[in-house]
Design a protein around this motif. Structure first.
Motif, PDB file in Angstrom:
ATOM      1  N   ASP A 139       0.850  -1.192   0.000  1.00 53.71           N
ATOM      2  CA  ASP A 139       0.000   0.000   0.000  1.00 53.71           C
ATOM      3  C   ASP A 139       0.886   1.243   0.000  1.00 53.71           C
ATOM      4  N   LEU A 140       0.958   1.916  -1.148  1.00 58.41           N
ATOM      5  CA  LEU A 140       1.770   3.124  -1.247  1.00 58.41           C
ATOM      6  C   LEU A 140       1.255   4.231  -0.337  1.00 58.41           C
ATOM      7  N   GLY A 141      -0.048   4.228  -0.060  1.00 58.24           N
ATOM      8  CA  GLY A 141      -0.598   5.238   0.828  1.00 58.24           C
ATOM      9  C   GLY A 141       0.027   5.195   2.202  1.00 58.24           C
ATOM     10  N   TYR A 142       0.203   3.978   2.745  1.00 59.16           N
ATOM     11  CA  TYR A 142       0.889   3.833   4.028  1.00 59.16           C
ATOM     12  C   TYR A 142       2.316   4.373   3.940  1.00 59.16           C
ATOM     13  N   GLN A 143       2.999   4.043   2.855  1.00 58.87           N
ATOM     14  CA  GLN A 143       4.393   4.435   2.720  1.00 58.87           C
ATOM     15  C   GLN A 143       4.561   5.948   2.600  1.00 58.87           C
ATOM     16  N   CYS A 144       3.645   6.595   1.894  1.00 64.01           N
ATOM     17  CA  CYS A 144       3.808   8.024   1.625  1.00 64.01           C
ATOM     18  C   CYS A 144       3.256   8.896   2.739  1.00 64.01           C
ATOM     19  N   GLY A 145       2.230   8.443   3.440  1.00 66.03           N
ATOM     20  CA  GLY A 145       1.662   9.218   4.523  1.00 66.03           C
ATOM     21  C   GLY A 145       0.830  10.384   4.036  1.00 66.03           C
ATOM     22  N   GLY A 146       0.574  11.329   4.949  1.00 63.08           N
ATOM     23  CA  GLY A 146      -0.204  12.511   4.602  1.00 63.08           C
ATOM     24  C   GLY A 146       0.549  13.430   3.666  1.00 63.08           C
ATOM     25  N   TRP A 147      -0.147  14.459   3.181  1.00 59.10           N
ATOM     26  CA  TRP A 147       0.449  15.421   2.246  1.00 59.10           C
ATOM     27  C   TRP A 147       1.038  14.700   1.030  1.00 59.10           C
ATOM     28  N   SER A 148       0.292  13.751   0.493  1.00 57.83           N
ATOM     29  CA  SER A 148       0.740  12.998  -0.680  1.00 57.83           C
ATOM     30  C   SER A 148      -0.425  12.911  -1.656  1.00 57.83           C
ATOM     31  N   LEU A 149      -0.432  13.773  -2.651  1.00 53.59           N
ATOM     32  CA  LEU A 149      -1.504  13.936  -3.629  1.00 53.59           C
ATOM     33  C   LEU A 149      -2.770  14.511  -3.011  1.00 53.59           C
ATOM     34  N   GLU A 150      -3.050  14.156  -1.774  1.00 57.88           N
ATOM     35  CA  GLU A 150      -4.180  14.720  -1.037  1.00 57.88           C
ATOM     36  C   GLU A 150      -3.675  15.192   0.328  1.00 57.88           C
ATOM     37  N   TRP A 151      -4.396  16.156   0.885  1.00 60.35           N
ATOM     38  CA  TRP A 151      -4.039  16.689   2.201  1.00 60.35           C
ATOM     39  C   TRP A 151      -3.878  15.569   3.230  1.00 60.35           C
ATOM     40  N   GLN A 152      -4.863  14.665   3.301  1.00 55.93           N
ATOM     41  CA  GLN A 152      -4.831  13.574   4.262  1.00 55.93           C
ATOM     42  C   GLN A 152      -4.187  12.311   3.707  1.00 55.93           C
TER      43      GLN A 152
END
Length: 656
Positions: free
Chosen positions: A526-539
């Motif tokens: 899950d790239l979302g976990y890796q990138c965290g907040g402030w990644s394409l979207e505020w949250q």
């Protein structure tokens, strides 16, 4: 730990930003500006206001289902034409605009960014005073509003690197990829020092050590402002946002979202004496200011009950006068509204306190339109609630930053001196136009789009990720795990029995020969976990479709094609296959926190996610050598009973 180091401001570098001649030019420009044009330089609306679109009112992409959030975002980020830019900027002479979290053109590619930013700069040149725009973005770990940009570890991971030169290089890359999109102002670095790790902005901090935070903040300022192109850094959030008291938080973004929690910390109150304020929270700013940071952003939070935005003591007395800061001070997003019963009262308070530029959603979320906010600012000046001298000081600071960046400069002397200017004025008057302006502002060329997400940039990002990882436990030298050995036949032991766990070879006795490798956990793929907040979207985002990247599982599988990925639920009942004669069965549990930002990330405890904790324990009981990898924005607490059963523990942070 660098707390014992001196944290005084290097006064040998405390020199004027501009020459006396340049300051005289700023005075001349100010004389020619109307009050409305001056106030325009002090206003920074979200550029998404310039589009024709539905207002969001109660909708917030941070809390919407993913499908609806995408629909809302497409509406917000529809095409922004030349006409829309001219209509949006109007004749107010806006000094700057920003794109909040998730703001981007459609399609979200560098060429579309360049087209949009060029249109806004051309509109600014035609409007009001004709001064160029500062165009801002939260490139806090790369140009994270741009799809497929190079994303780095967040600041907490960069702090773990303890490598100022690499931090500077990452900042330079972020600046280059931002400039390739027509941006010239980055809202970074964050010089906060988190004192309570339950704070939702902990990952934005380099360290809880003021000296290390200051050293790395200064390195980031160098990387941004010495990237070779006009780019301003912004040190934030002044001051003590990392020192708020648990339960004092009152997170309120004015229409974009609220997160009032009993355990809230964000936008809370930092209660401390002057010694602690300066030693812990002012200290990290000093190296960044000495490095020449051009802008500072104010914190939503309070110090001893007074909002930082409303504190003349902190903004004017300490920052501008005592520390000699000559750049501009910008509010945070919609923060002004927190400082008064109505916008008129609030904006008078913050301007008099020392805020120079008002950052605002400006009507984007159904709140007060930015032109009405300008009306309120103008009324305050005309009624004497904000002095004209305070306005001139604020505008001079904005122009000083633009001149220091090279966005405006004095016109070269012409033959005939002043007579030539008079002749130009007469010719312009005959043609029905305006006299040539005192300054020259060439439309800056855009950066090179091919640098975005380039192989060179990604190689440096991978180096940063590797340096940011922290090894916490490595029983019997189990890590690093051996790579797969081609054509090595497996030597199988007898089938496992109920006593397999007790009789299995100890973890770490593989002798370099790979054993069975199981991969599981919420953060595994899950790239979302890796990138965290402030990644394409505020949250932040979830899943793997929002940007280009390599998940942890994909990286593991490339090195170990024999590895198996299973869900946490399935892994909990998984037994090792028959043990190899020279190898142990390893289970990698990749867990941590889903993406979040600001107040939404405040938590009551730092507990490990319960499902993955149960899985790790079950795998250890089944005879696996369990290695737990935390992908999180802050340290998480491992129960002692679980820690004792783990063969290895590593922290990967939010690594990008």
């Amino acid at each position: 730990d660098k707390k014992g180091q001196s944290m005084t401001l290097d006064t040998s570098r405390d020199v004027p930003l501009l020459s006396a001649a340049d300051e005289a030019l700023l005075d001349s420009i100010l004389v020619e500006m109307s009050l409305r044009e001056k106030l325009g330089q002090m206003m920074q609306p979200d550029w998404r206001n310039f589009r024709s679109m539905p207002k969001l009112e109660s909708l917030c992409s941070a809390t919407l289902p993913s499908g609806l959030a995408s629909l809302v975002k497409r509406s917000l980020n529809g095409p922004l034409s030349e006409e829309a830019c001219e209509r949006g900027l109007g004749s107010d002479g806006l000094g700057s605009v920003l794109g909040g979290g998730g703001a981007c053109p459609v399609p979200n590619v560098p060429s579309a960014w360049q087209k949009q930013m060029s249109a806004m700069q051309r509109a600014a040149a035609k409007a009001g005073s004709g001064l160029p725009l500062l165009i801002c973005n939260d490139s806090v770990h790369g140009q994270a509003n741009l799809r497929d940009a190079t994303l780095f570890p967040h600041h907490i991971g960069q702090g773990c690197m303890d490598d100022p030169a690499l931090v500077e290089e990452l900042a330079r890359i972020a600046a280059l990829e931002s400039y390739a999109c027509g941006l010239n102002w980055i809202f970074s670095p964050c010089a906060a020092v988190a004192q309570d790790l339950r704070w939702g902005r902990t990952y934005e901090c380099f360290s809880e050590d003021p000296a290390l935070a200051g050293e790395l903040a200064a390195a980031e300022v160098r990387g941004i402002q010495r990237c070779g192109f006009p780019m301003a850094a912004c040190v934030k959030h002044w001051v003590a946002d990392g020192g708020t008291i648990l339960g004092s938080g009152n997170f309120d973004m004015g229409g974009i979202g609220k997160a009032v929690k009993a355990h809230g910390l964000d936008q809370g109150d930092a209660r401390m004496d002057e010694t602690e304020l300066r030693r812990t929270h002012v200290a990290p700013y000093l190296p960044a200011l000495a490095e020449g940071a051009l802008t500072v952003m104010v914190s939503y939070s309070s110090v001893n009950g007074q909002k930082c935005h409303a504190s003349e003591r902190l903004l004017t007395g300490l920052l501008k006068q005592e520390l000699g800061f000559q750049g501009l001070v910008v509010s945070d997003y919609n923060a002004v509204q927190q400082c008064g019963a109505n916008f008129g009262d609030a904006v008078a308070t913050v301007l008099n306190a020392g805020v120079d530029v008002v950052m605002t959603a400006g009507g984007l979320f159904g709140d007060l339109l930015f032109r009405k906010q300008l009306d309120a600012m103008e009324a305050n000046v005309r009624e004497g609630r904000v002095l004209a001298t305070r306005v001139d000081d604020a505008v001079r600071r904005v122009l000083r930053v633009k001149m220091k960046m090279g966005l405006i400069r004095a016109r070269e002397a012409q033959p005939g001196g002043e007579g030539a200017s008079a002749l130009e004025a007469a010719q312009a008057a005959e043609a029905g136009g305006q006299p040539r302006r005192l300054f020259y502002a060439e439309e800056a060329p855009m950066g090179e789009a091919t640098c975005v997400g380039s192989a060179d940039h990604r190689a440096i990002a991978r180096r940063a990720v590797a340096k940011s990882c922290v090894l916490l436990k490595n029983e019997a030298g189990l890590l690093p795990l051996p790579l797969a050995v081609a054509h090595t036949p497996a030597v199988l032991a007898p089938p496992p029995t109920a006593t397999h766990a007790a009789s299995a070879p100890p973890c770490g006795s593989s002798g370099g020969v790979p054993g069975e490798l199981l991969v599981t956990g919420a953060a595994a793929h899950d790239l979302g976990y890796q990138c965290g907040g402030w990644s394409l979207e505020w949250q932040g985002c979830r899943g793997n479709a929002f940007t280009k990247g390599t998940t942890l599982w994909e990286g593991i599988h490339a090195a170990r094609p024999d590895a198996t990925l299973v869900s946490s639920k399935a892994a909990a009942s998984r037994k090792p296959k028959a043990a190899r004669a020279a190898g142990c069965s390893v289970a990698l549990v990749l867990t941590g926190e889903p993406p979040y930002a600001e107040g939404f990330g405040d938590v009551a405890s730092l507990a490990l996610p319960e499902a993955d904790a149960r899985t790790a324990a079950a795998l250890a009981d089944a005879g696996w050598c369990v290695v737990l990898v935390l992908v999180s924005g802050r340290p998480l607490v491992l129960p002692p009973a679980l820690l004792d059963r783990l063969a290895g523990v590593g922290g990967a942070g939010v690594a990008g």
